[in-house]
Write an enzyme that holds these catalytic residues in place. Sequence first.
Site, short mmCIF file in Angstrom:
data_model
loop_
_atom_site.label_atom_id
_atom_site.label_comp_id
_atom_site.label_asym_id
_atom_site.label_seq_id
_atom_site.Cartn_x
_atom_site.Cartn_y
_atom_site.Cartn_z
CG ASP A 30 36.60 46.77 40.83
OD1 ASP A 30 37.59 46.29 40.27
OD2 ASP A 30 35.75 46.09 41.45
CE1 TYR A 35 30.89 42.47 40.94
CE2 TYR A 35 31.75 44.66 40.54
CZ TYR A 35 31.85 43.44 41.16
OH TYR A 35 32.91 43.20 42.01
CE LYS A 60 36.51 42.79 40.09
NZ LYS A 60 35.43 43.79 39.94
CG HIS A 93 34.76 38.16 39.35
ND1 HIS A 93 33.60 38.77 38.97
CD2 HIS A 93 34.94 38.52 40.65
CE1 HIS A 93 33.10 39.47 39.98
NE2 HIS A 93 33.89 39.32 41.00
#
Length: 259
Positions: A30, A35, A60, A93
């Site tokens: 994930d 990120y 996301k 997200h």
Amino acid sequence: MPLLGFGVYQNHTTRASVLEAIRAGYRHVDSAQAYRNEGAVGESIRDSGIDRSECFITTKCVSKNHGYDSTLKGVEESLAKFGFEYIDLFLIHDPYSGTERRLATYKALQDARQAGKIRSVGVSNYGIKHLQEILNAGYEMPAVNQIELHPLCQQRPIVDYCREHSIVVQAYCPIIRGNMDHPVIQMIAHNHDRDAAQVLLRWSLQKGFVPLPKSATPERIRSNAQLYDFELNPEEMAQLDGLDRGKEGAVSWNPVDAP
């Protein structure tokens, strides 16, 4: 979709951690555009030697990039960073962008799925209001809603709504960001000769969720995957269910009430 995922939020050794996770048996990773480690995830999958088709990869798009055209551009950017021909699951997200941009983003992801660039469309941090607006717009409901979920923050109305509409519920922060010292959790862990994280992840699996534990520690990565040789009994499940503190139990941003 594998029932246990490996989260890489705030992981500064993503490539090494994902390789360790694959060795431990994980086949579900994930990630997210925010990120900034999609490239490292893609590199680790290639370096692992396993076939891309054996891995389930999620990413996301965060609210600042929402909108139809910007979402399609983001899909292309994520594919390039991963180095993949497709992404298994693409989530919105968060719901902070407002109804119009949320729905435009959702439509873009559906179109990207039709084009074969992603396999499934989902959402994250969506409350009932946000899910209902998708239904009201006449769109197919999301495959997944990823929300904060653990015994202290069970989000039961959202979970119930998802189940009524056949939406898979993924659980982030399933081990409460390491805050596992509650006596009930510790007692159950002692009873099974397990660590507290394994108990929390087992609770999540038995509730029918898809937990997404994250760690950069090899020993913890491995132990978090060792969940299938014990089971919590109904009394233990009820004890953990009784720890729910509602929204006060959240340990993350948990923006399910965004307007």
